[in-house]
Design a protein around this motif. Sequence first.
Motif, PDB file in Angstrom:
ATOM      1  N   SER A 106      26.286   6.683  -6.101  1.00 11.26           N
ATOM      2  CA  SER A 106      25.812   5.392  -5.621  1.00 11.26           C
ATOM      3  C   SER A 106      27.225   4.135  -7.346  1.00 11.26           C
ATOM      4  O   SER A 106      27.433   3.391  -6.085  1.00 11.26           O
ATOM      5  CB  SER A 106      24.601   5.107  -6.741  1.00 11.26           C
ATOM      6  OG  SER A 106      23.498   5.596  -5.300  1.00 11.26           O
ATOM      7  N   ALA A 109      30.583   4.647  -4.660  1.00 15.58           N
ATOM      8  CA  ALA A 109      30.247   3.903  -4.226  1.00 15.58           C
ATOM      9  C   ALA A 109      30.539   2.257  -4.144  1.00 15.58           C
ATOM     10  O   ALA A 109      31.792   1.437  -3.398  1.00 15.58           O
ATOM     11  CB  ALA A 109      29.739   4.285  -2.649  1.00 15.58           C
ATOM     12  N   LYS A 112      34.199   1.354  -5.818  1.00  9.78           N
ATOM     13  CA  LYS A 112      35.135   1.722  -4.318  1.00  9.78           C
ATOM     14  C   LYS A 112      35.226   0.528  -3.800  1.00  9.78           C
ATOM     15  O   LYS A 112      36.267   0.376  -3.433  1.00  9.78           O
ATOM     16  CB  LYS A 112      34.719   2.952  -3.487  1.00  9.78           C
ATOM     17  CG  LYS A 112      35.188   2.863  -2.664  1.00  9.78           C
ATOM     18  CD  LYS A 112      35.330   4.564  -1.186  1.00  9.78           C
ATOM     19  CE  LYS A 112      36.669   4.686   0.021  1.00  9.78           C
ATOM     20  NZ  LYS A 112      35.561   5.629   0.654  1.00  9.78           N
ATOM     21  N   ARG A 113      34.120   0.142  -3.702  1.00  7.27           N
ATOM     22  CA  ARG A 113      33.668  -1.308  -2.883  1.00  7.27           C
ATOM     23  C   ARG A 113      34.183  -2.170  -3.729  1.00  7.27           C
ATOM     24  O   ARG A 113      34.813  -3.733  -3.183  1.00  7.27           O
ATOM     25  CB  ARG A 113      32.277  -1.588  -2.528  1.00  7.27           C
ATOM     26  CG  ARG A 113      32.830  -2.459  -1.064  1.00  7.27           C
ATOM     27  CD  ARG A 113      33.484  -2.209  -0.081  1.00  7.27           C
ATOM     28  NE  ARG A 113      33.153  -3.502   1.305  1.00  7.27           N
ATOM     29  CZ  ARG A 113      32.327  -3.766   1.627  1.00  7.27           C
ATOM     30  NH1 ARG A 113      31.652  -2.542   2.027  1.00  7.27           N
ATOM     31  NH2 ARG A 113      32.016  -4.633   2.798  1.00  7.27           N
ATOM     32  N   THR A 171      28.355  -0.013   2.995  1.00  8.48           N
ATOM     33  CA  THR A 171      30.132   0.772   2.830  1.00  8.48           C
ATOM     34  C   THR A 171      29.846   1.932   2.672  1.00  8.48           C
ATOM     35  O   THR A 171      28.456   2.959   2.877  1.00  8.48           O
ATOM     36  CB  THR A 171      30.629   0.296   1.247  1.00  8.48           C
ATOM     37  OG1 THR A 171      31.388   0.989   0.840  1.00  8.48           O
ATOM     38  CG2 THR A 171      29.569   0.921   0.146  1.00  8.48           C
ATOM     39  N   TYR A 172      30.750   2.847   3.164  1.00 11.28           N
ATOM     40  CA  TYR A 172      30.594   5.424   3.026  1.00 11.28           C
ATOM     41  C   TYR A 172      31.690   5.232   2.451  1.00 11.28           C
ATOM     42  O   TYR A 172      32.424   4.485   1.562  1.00 11.28           O
ATOM     43  CB  TYR A 172      31.320   5.250   4.422  1.00 11.28           C
ATOM     44  CG  TYR A 172      30.854   4.480   5.765  1.00 11.28           C
ATOM     45  CD1 TYR A 172      29.655   4.780   6.497  1.00 11.28           C
ATOM     46  CD2 TYR A 172      30.399   3.052   6.318  1.00 11.28           C
ATOM     47  CE1 TYR A 172      28.735   4.471   8.021  1.00 11.28           C
ATOM     48  CE2 TYR A 172      30.109   2.243   6.866  1.00 11.28           C
ATOM     49  CZ  TYR A 172      28.545   3.257   7.970  1.00 11.28           C
ATOM     50  OH  TYR A 172      28.443   2.968   9.191  1.00 11.28           O
ATOM     51  N   LEU A 173      31.103   6.761   2.150  1.00  9.12           N
ATOM     52  CA  LEU A 173      31.595   7.250   0.737  1.00  9.12           C
ATOM     53  C   LEU A 173      31.037   8.775   1.180  1.00  9.12           C
ATOM     54  O   LEU A 173      30.383   9.668   1.485  1.00  9.12           O
ATOM     55  CB  LEU A 173      30.779   7.177  -0.107  1.00  9.12           C
ATOM     56  CG  LEU A 173      31.542   7.779  -1.876  1.00  9.12           C
ATOM     57  CD1 LEU A 173      32.478   6.854  -2.046  1.00  9.12           C
ATOM     58  CD2 LEU A 173      30.529   7.845  -2.510  1.00  9.12           C
ATOM     59  N   THR A 261      28.578  12.608   4.514  1.00  5.96           N
ATOM     60  CA  THR A 261      28.955  10.898   4.185  1.00  5.96           C
ATOM     61  C   THR A 261      27.752  10.492   4.098  1.00  5.96           C
ATOM     62  O   THR A 261      27.248  10.470   4.855  1.00  5.96           O
ATOM     63  CB  THR A 261      30.156  10.379   5.228  1.00  5.96           C
ATOM     64  OG1 THR A 261      31.304  11.052   5.705  1.00  5.96           O
ATOM     65  CG2 THR A 261      30.288   8.287   4.861  1.00  5.96           C
ATOM     66  N   ARG A 263      26.016   6.072   3.733  1.00  4.57           N
ATOM     67  CA  ARG A 263      26.466   5.223   3.957  1.00  4.57           C
ATOM     68  C   ARG A 263      25.543   4.428   2.623  1.00  4.57           C
ATOM     69  O   ARG A 263      24.330   4.448   3.060  1.00  4.57           O
ATOM     70  CB  ARG A 263      26.192   4.904   5.344  1.00  4.57           C
ATOM     71  CG  ARG A 263      25.543   3.236   5.306  1.00  4.57           C
ATOM     72  CD  ARG A 263      25.652   2.307   7.303  1.00  4.57           C
ATOM     73  NE  ARG A 263      24.632   2.816   7.833  1.00  4.57           N
ATOM     74  CZ  ARG A 263      24.083   1.557   8.703  1.00  4.57           C
ATOM     75  NH1 ARG A 263      24.909   0.965   8.933  1.00  4.57           N
ATOM     76  NH2 ARG A 263      23.109   2.654   9.464  1.00  4.57           N
TER      77      ARG A 263
END
Length: 364
Positions: A106, A109, A112-113, A171-173, A261, A263
């Motif tokens: 978390s 993610a 990254k966003r 957002t995706y990781l 992945t 979300r």
Amino acid sequence: MADLNALRKKIDSLDSTLVNILNERARVSLDIGAAKKRESPDVVIDDVQVYRPGREKEIYEKLSRINAGPLNDDSLHAIFREIMSASIALQKDVSIAYLGPPGTFSQQAAYKRLGDSVAYIPQKQIDDVFESVEKGQSTYGIVPFENSSFGSVVETLDRFIHTTAQVRAETYLTIHQCLLSNSKLEDITKVYSHSQGIGQTQKWLSTHLPAARRISVQSTAEAAKKAALETGAAAICSEICADIYGLEVVAKNIEDVAANTTRFLIIGTASDSPTKDDHTLISFTVDHRQPGALCDGLKVFKDYGLNLFKIDSRPNGQRLWHYVFFVECSGHYEDEEIKQALKKLEEYCLDIVVLGSFPNQRIE
């Protein structure tokens, strides 16, 4: 061909130009913040939404269109992520609640966003992330919503049943699970992880650690903290937890599906404006005494041309065998089609709640 000194002088000149342009962009960003407050004078400053995922998506798409290289799109997006992060921080002190402790997916993610210029606040469990946003202790929160190989995160779905928070973005990781421990593989007798971490590595565990106890904890980083304190214990988590919690990497990439992945949903006090390519998350219950109520309710989405991307159900916790249904459909709740569909849905469904609309960034 220019010599090395001339090239370095050119770099220095370009750096000066970049600094001036970045500061000019920052001043415009401050002007935008001031304009938002003038347009909404009755809105408390803490309610002014400075993170605009729709605008962010628009910028990234434009960058990809105009980028002629040699920088690739990912590199250019990473640079602009930090530029936009700094611009957000200039307008307002922004904090992001996430499922902690440090080292969770978390947190990765969120970073990254939203970049390095906002504050990150770890929470002990997913429920606390929602509560932090609801009470205004953080500006936004990020919660894991579903995994491509192990399905929905039930803690998040359950908390959506009782919340005033709204989905603002997705957002995706890509998730690469590792086994961390200070013991050798053959000496490991117990494995800690979040239920999702255990679920995403079931085949590997059955092959390599069939006798080890699998113990679910609040987060993958919490698993690393526990494993670091016990002999014969291991954690399934991110590789970065090795440095954070003083563990050794016993095995890498142990996820059962290579394209694993997750979300995540970013939640706040309100959704973003329509972008003409949005998704909306809705929850509702049905009267089980009415035959076909669920079928009739779902047909409403088809009748109004709304594509369904996800359907879930969870016990409502109040009556036996009574469920809350979750539907993710195309469109924004401000769109006329969704307004009409929601009105029609009232004929078949009860307790209809729009949990938020957000720009579609779905990874196929």
